[in-house]
Scaffold this motif. Sequence first.
Motif, short mmCIF file in Angstrom:
data_model
loop_
_atom_site.label_atom_id
_atom_site.label_comp_id
_atom_site.label_asym_id
_atom_site.label_seq_id
_atom_site.Cartn_x
_atom_site.Cartn_y
_atom_site.Cartn_z
N LEU A 67 0.85 -1.18 0.00
CA LEU A 67 0.00 0.00 0.00
C LEU A 67 0.89 1.24 0.00
CD1 LEU A 67 -1.31 -2.33 1.94
CD2 LEU A 67 -2.98 -0.56 2.41
N THR A 68 0.55 2.20 -0.87
CA THR A 68 1.30 3.43 -0.95
C THR A 68 0.32 4.59 -1.03
OG1 THR A 68 2.97 2.26 -2.24
CG2 THR A 68 3.11 4.66 -2.23
N PRO A 69 0.46 5.62 -0.17
CA PRO A 69 -0.40 6.79 -0.32
C PRO A 69 -0.20 7.37 -1.72
CG PRO A 69 0.86 6.92 1.72
CD PRO A 69 1.42 5.77 0.93
N ASP A 70 -1.29 7.77 -2.35
CA ASP A 70 -1.21 8.26 -3.72
C ASP A 70 -2.28 9.32 -3.93
OD1 ASP A 70 -0.60 8.54 -6.42
OD2 ASP A 70 -1.67 6.73 -7.03
N GLY A 71 -1.87 10.55 -3.87
CA GLY A 71 -2.81 11.66 -4.07
C GLY A 71 -3.95 11.60 -3.08
N ASP A 72 -5.16 11.40 -3.61
CA ASP A 72 -6.36 11.40 -2.77
C ASP A 72 -6.72 10.00 -2.28
OD1 ASP A 72 -7.02 10.31 -5.22
OD2 ASP A 72 -8.95 11.34 -5.38
N GLY A 73 -5.81 9.06 -2.39
CA GLY A 73 -6.16 7.71 -1.97
C GLY A 73 -4.96 6.81 -1.77
N THR A 74 -5.10 5.56 -2.21
CA THR A 74 -4.08 4.55 -1.98
C THR A 74 -3.84 3.75 -3.25
OG1 THR A 74 -4.82 4.32 0.31
CG2 THR A 74 -3.50 2.52 -0.58
N ARG A 75 -2.58 3.57 -3.54
CA ARG A 75 -2.19 2.65 -4.60
C ARG A 75 -1.96 1.30 -3.92
NH1 ARG A 75 1.74 2.68 -9.51
NH2 ARG A 75 2.61 0.61 -9.31
N LEU A 76 -2.66 0.28 -4.39
CA LEU A 76 -2.54 -1.07 -3.84
C LEU A 76 -1.99 -1.98 -4.93
CD1 LEU A 76 -3.10 -3.14 -1.56
CD2 LEU A 76 -5.38 -3.45 -2.56
N VAL A 77 -0.90 -2.68 -4.61
CA VAL A 77 -0.30 -3.61 -5.56
C VAL A 77 -0.32 -5.00 -4.94
CG1 VAL A 77 1.79 -4.23 -6.85
CG2 VAL A 77 1.20 -1.81 -6.52
N LEU A 78 -0.84 -5.95 -5.69
CA LEU A 78 -0.83 -7.35 -5.30
C LEU A 78 0.17 -8.08 -6.18
CD1 LEU A 78 -1.86 -10.03 -4.10
CD2 LEU A 78 -3.63 -10.01 -5.87
N GLU A 79 1.12 -8.73 -5.55
CA GLU A 79 2.04 -9.62 -6.26
C GLU A 79 1.73 -11.03 -5.77
OE1 GLU A 79 6.23 -8.07 -6.40
OE2 GLU A 79 5.31 -6.54 -5.10
N HIS A 80 1.29 -11.86 -6.68
CA HIS A 80 1.01 -13.27 -6.36
C HIS A 80 2.03 -14.06 -7.16
CE1 HIS A 80 -2.31 -16.46 -5.49
NE2 HIS A 80 -1.11 -16.87 -5.18
#
Length: 147
Positions: A97-110
């Motif tokens: 999870l990374t703060p990104d402007g007005d929200g959150t960037r969520l990256v899933l690595e499977h």
Amino acid sequence: MKRDLVIKWHFPHAPEKVWECLTNPELVSQWLMKNDFKPVVGHQFQFHSKPLPKMGWDGIVYCEVLEVILNQRLVYTWKGGPRPGVIGLDTLLTWTLTPDGDGTRLVLEHSGFKGLKNIFSSIFMESGWKKGITRRMIQILNEMPGA
């Protein structure tokens, strides 16, 4: 033969809310599967769903929490097979999870899909991560207090 999945989202919600959606077992059961998850390193837990015997899956995902960085990173194993004690799929899930402007960037690595059978499983799972899971997570995030 190996395949890894990387799926990225942007949610217009604070990292704390997205983290809650990823780590609260009641919420996780709403967007993913029933579980006994706890965000504690070393905790072994399971996800439960409908078995798919023709795909060699007993309906249980066997997991262990490997890393927890509050509101930033969650890592756990993701293993499954035709019956307890027989594992045909041995992969790793990493949520970032990374703060990104007005929200959150969520990256899933499977990562760690090996062999033809597991490559096919990864294609099936990728579709689920991108469609149904995304839709259910957005609904939960939008219904959370202060959303």
